[in-house]
Design a protein around this motif. Structure first.
Motif, PDB file in Angstrom:
ATOM      1  N   GLU A 205       0.847  -1.198   0.000  1.00  0.00           N
ATOM      2  CA  GLU A 205       0.000   0.000   0.000  1.00  0.00           C
ATOM      3  C   GLU A 205       0.879   1.244   0.000  1.00  0.00           C
ATOM      4  N   PHE A 206       0.461   2.242  -0.792  1.00  0.00           N
ATOM      5  CA  PHE A 206       1.231   3.474  -0.937  1.00  0.00           C
ATOM      6  C   PHE A 206       0.299   4.677  -0.851  1.00  0.00           C
ATOM      7  N   VAL A 207       0.850   5.800  -0.383  1.00  0.00           N
ATOM      8  CA  VAL A 207       0.098   7.048  -0.359  1.00  0.00           C
ATOM      9  C   VAL A 207       0.604   7.911  -1.515  1.00  0.00           C
ATOM     10  N   VAL A 208      -0.276   8.145  -2.482  1.00  0.00           N
ATOM     11  CA  VAL A 208       0.052   8.961  -3.648  1.00  0.00           C
ATOM     12  C   VAL A 208      -0.777  10.232  -3.543  1.00  0.00           C
ATOM     13  N   GLY A 209      -0.110  11.348  -3.262  1.00  0.00           N
ATOM     14  CA  GLY A 209      -0.863  12.564  -2.968  1.00  0.00           C
ATOM     15  C   GLY A 209      -1.630  12.364  -1.678  1.00  0.00           C
ATOM     16  N   ARG A 210      -2.953  12.428  -1.767  1.00  0.00           N
ATOM     17  CA  ARG A 210      -3.798  12.165  -0.596  1.00  0.00           C
ATOM     18  C   ARG A 210      -4.569  10.863  -0.724  1.00  0.00           C
ATOM     19  N   ARG A 211      -4.225  10.084  -1.723  1.00  0.00           N
ATOM     20  CA  ARG A 211      -4.952   8.838  -1.953  1.00  0.00           C
ATOM     21  C   ARG A 211      -4.069   7.626  -1.672  1.00  0.00           C
ATOM     22  N   LEU A 260      11.151   3.712  -3.074  1.00  0.00           N
ATOM     23  CA  LEU A 260      10.037   4.636  -3.332  1.00  0.00           C
ATOM     24  C   LEU A 260       9.727   5.529  -2.119  1.00  0.00           C
ATOM     25  N   PRO A 261      10.703   6.292  -1.640  1.00  0.00           N
ATOM     26  CA  PRO A 261      10.473   7.130  -0.454  1.00  0.00           C
ATOM     27  C   PRO A 261       9.454   8.242  -0.675  1.00  0.00           C
ATOM     28  N   ASP A 262       9.162   8.581  -1.939  1.00  0.00           N
ATOM     29  CA  ASP A 262       8.194   9.654  -2.207  1.00  0.00           C
ATOM     30  C   ASP A 262       6.743   9.187  -2.094  1.00  0.00           C
ATOM     31  N   VAL A 263       6.528   7.894  -2.087  1.00  0.00           N
ATOM     32  CA  VAL A 263       5.163   7.355  -1.970  1.00  0.00           C
ATOM     33  C   VAL A 263       5.159   6.272  -0.882  1.00  0.00           C
ATOM     34  N   ARG A 264       5.463   6.695   0.312  1.00  0.00           N
ATOM     35  CA  ARG A 264       5.548   5.745   1.420  1.00  0.00           C
ATOM     36  C   ARG A 264       4.184   5.158   1.770  1.00  0.00           C
ATOM     37  N   PRO A 265       4.184   4.025   2.448  1.00  0.00           N
ATOM     38  CA  PRO A 265       2.909   3.464   2.934  1.00  0.00           C
ATOM     39  C   PRO A 265       2.287   4.388   3.980  1.00  0.00           C
ATOM     40  N   PRO A 266       0.988   4.254   4.231  1.00  0.00           N
ATOM     41  CA  PRO A 266       0.353   5.060   5.287  1.00  0.00           C
ATOM     42  C   PRO A 266       0.935   4.709   6.650  1.00  0.00           C
ATOM     43  N   ALA A 267       1.047   5.717   7.495  1.00  0.00           N
ATOM     44  CA  ALA A 267       1.537   5.484   8.856  1.00  0.00           C
ATOM     45  C   ALA A 267       0.544   4.627   9.636  1.00  0.00           C
ATOM     46  N   LEU A 268       1.052   3.938  10.645  1.00  0.00           N
ATOM     47  CA  LEU A 268       0.222   3.042  11.450  1.00  0.00           C
ATOM     48  C   LEU A 268       0.079   3.573  12.876  1.00  0.00           C
ATOM     49  N   PRO A 269      -1.124   3.495  13.427  1.00  0.00           N
ATOM     50  CA  PRO A 269      -1.285   3.893  14.827  1.00  0.00           C
ATOM     51  C   PRO A 269      -0.725   2.827  15.763  1.00  0.00           C
ATOM     52  N   MET A 270      -0.135   3.261  16.857  1.00  0.00           N
ATOM     53  CA  MET A 270       0.236   2.349  17.941  1.00  0.00           C
ATOM     54  C   MET A 270      -0.686   2.659  19.113  1.00  0.00           C
ATOM     55  N   THR A 271      -1.394   1.641  19.577  1.00  0.00           N
ATOM     56  CA  THR A 271      -2.469   1.832  20.549  1.00  0.00           C
ATOM     57  C   THR A 271      -2.286   0.876  21.716  1.00  0.00           C
ATOM     58  N   VAL A 272      -2.573   1.350  22.907  1.00  0.00           N
ATOM     59  CA  VAL A 272      -2.641   0.464  24.062  1.00  0.00           C
ATOM     60  C   VAL A 272      -4.113   0.211  24.352  1.00  0.00           C
ATOM     61  N   LEU A 273      -4.476  -1.057  24.460  1.00  0.00           N
ATOM     62  CA  LEU A 273      -5.856  -1.486  24.694  1.00  0.00           C
ATOM     63  C   LEU A 273      -5.975  -2.059  26.102  1.00  0.00           C
ATOM     64  N   TYR A 274      -7.100  -1.744  26.768  1.00  0.00           N
ATOM     65  CA  TYR A 274      -7.340  -2.307  28.086  1.00  0.00           C
ATOM     66  C   TYR A 274      -8.849  -2.417  28.314  1.00  0.00           C
ATOM     67  N   PRO A 275      -9.278  -3.335  29.166  1.00  0.00           N
ATOM     68  CA  PRO A 275     -10.720  -3.531  29.381  1.00  0.00           C
ATOM     69  C   PRO A 275     -11.360  -2.309  30.027  1.00  0.00           C
ATOM     70  N   PRO A 276     -12.621  -2.033  29.693  1.00  0.00           N
ATOM     71  CA  PRO A 276     -13.330  -0.931  30.368  1.00  0.00           C
ATOM     72  C   PRO A 276     -13.435  -1.224  31.857  1.00  0.00           C
ATOM     73  N   GLN A 277     -13.222  -0.222  32.678  1.00  0.00           N
ATOM     74  CA  GLN A 277     -13.316  -0.385  34.125  1.00  0.00           C
ATOM     75  C   GLN A 277     -13.619   0.949  34.770  1.00  0.00           C
ATOM     76  N   ARG A 278     -14.396   0.883  35.837  1.00  0.00           N
ATOM     77  CA  ARG A 278     -14.830   2.116  36.490  1.00  0.00           C
ATOM     78  C   ARG A 278     -13.647   2.864  37.080  1.00  0.00           C
ATOM     79  N   GLN A 279     -12.725   2.144  37.709  1.00  0.00           N
ATOM     80  CA  GLN A 279     -11.549   2.786  38.298  1.00  0.00           C
ATOM     81  C   GLN A 279     -10.314   1.997  37.883  1.00  0.00           C
ATOM     82  N   MET A 280      -9.403   2.664  37.181  1.00  0.00           N
ATOM     83  CA  MET A 280      -8.201   2.012  36.684  1.00  0.00           C
ATOM     84  C   MET A 280      -7.192   1.837  37.822  1.00  0.00           C
ATOM     85  N   PRO A 281      -6.646   0.616  38.004  1.00  0.00           N
ATOM     86  CA  PRO A 281      -5.607   0.436  39.025  1.00  0.00           C
ATOM     87  C   PRO A 281      -4.413   1.332  38.746  1.00  0.00           C
ATOM     88  N   ALA A 282      -3.770   1.785  39.806  1.00  0.00           N
ATOM     89  CA  ALA A 282      -2.649   2.709  39.645  1.00  0.00           C
ATOM     90  C   ALA A 282      -1.526   2.097  38.825  1.00  0.00           C
TER      91      ALA A 282
END
Length: 308
Positions: A205-211, A260-282
């Motif tokens: 996958e490549f980003v060409v302009g905005r596509r 092809l440095p001029d049409v690099r792939p789209p950047a990827l998010p790095m995310t931390v996932l955790y279960p929903p909880q009313r109060q997060m442990p310290a």
């Protein structure tokens, strides 16, 4: 009123020697105190207190029950105090999951600083590419690169990672270095990455302009593991795409070349996932905050913007 509250009320009557004084001390109506003690004695089948118009006398059974109440209430208070402190003070075991590459290249080298800062936290780090059910497997959080999808988890993005297209120096010597996307489709091969969900090879996958543009190159090998994907690229089996941090060492020493440095792939998010909880442990809160700090140090402004 539940049993624990009844015990606490009974203990205060014994200690203060008065129904009225206990009611005032606990902010309860006098009638509620009387009713609670009658119900408690009925449940135990024993008279705990002898009441007269002037004073309250504790029976022999009442003294024994009072001693048990004092011990039980002290244990309960200690448990609640320790639990509240655990929610406020970072301590205890923290189970986290991430890919082997994230662990090896980003997280583990910096862990001595984290463990020195929070000496009462113990870490249990799982590594792999498989899907982890955080709730069922008792994992506190997972660090993921790419679109996490609809997991039902809370997600906090901590960085946006640039991607690049690469090939080994040996591959470039044998097949040449494409300068355009048109060149790429003339006599070049890819290491195919198989999606864990669809089992089909993913296109480059490549980003060409905005596509975004996808190109499916031929290839003779397909893998579904991150380490195998990198090993195949190193071995000259085809072109591949990685987050820049994964191949920084190979680019620096010339084992790999960016294409092809001029049409690099789209950047990827790095995310931390955790279960929903009313109060997060310290311990979880400070670990996530620390990951944000590490991402900002490693990836700079892109990480800070992602975490904002």
């Amino acid at each position: 009123m539940d049993r624990l509250h009844a015990m606490r009320l009974y203990a205060r009557i014994v200690e203060l020697g008065s129904f009225t004084a206990a009611a005032d001390d606990l902010g309860l109506p006098r009638a509620t105190v009387t009713h609670t003690i009658k119900a408690l004695e009925a449940r135990l089948g024993a008279q705990l207190l002898q009441r007269t118009t002037r004073r309250v006398r504790v029976t022999s059974e009442g003294k024994t029950y009072y001693q048990h109440c004092v011990r039980l209430l002290a244990d309960v208070d200690e448990v609640e105090t320790n639990f509240r402190e655990a929610m406020l003070v970072p301590r205890g075991r923290l189970r986290v999951d991430m890919s082997a590459a994230l662990a090896r290249l980003l997280v583990i080298p910096a862990l001595p600083e984290f463990l020195a800062r929070f000496p009462q936290i113990e870490l249990d780090v799982g590594t792999g590419d498989r899907y982890v059910d955080l709730v069922r497997e008792g994992v506190d959080c997972a660090l993921r690169v790419g679109d996490p999808g609809d997991t039902g988890m809370v997600g906090r993005r901590i960085a946006t990672l640039p991607q690049i297209t690469v090939a080994s120096a040996d591959y470039v010597r044998r097949h040449g270095k494409p300068e355009t996307l048109a060149d790429l489709q003339e006599g070049h091969y890819a290491v195919h990455w198989a999606s864990p969900t669809t089992r089909r090879p993913e296109p480059l996958e490549f980003v060409v302009g905005r596509r975004r543009r996808q190109i499916q190159l031929p290839g003779r090998i397909t893998v579904n593991g991150a380490d195998a994907y990198l090993a195949c690229c190193r071995a000259g089996l085809g072109i591949a795409q990685f987050s820049h941090y994964r191949v920084a060492a190979e680019l620096a020493d010339g084992r790999m070349c960016e294409l092809l440095p001029d049409v690099r792939p789209p950047a990827l998010p790095m995310t931390v996932l955790y279960p929903p909880q009313r109060q997060m442990p310290a311990r979880l809160r400070v670990f996530i905050d620390w990951l944000v700090e590490r991402a900002a140090l490693r990836f700079g402004r892109a990480a800070q913007n992602a975490a904002a």
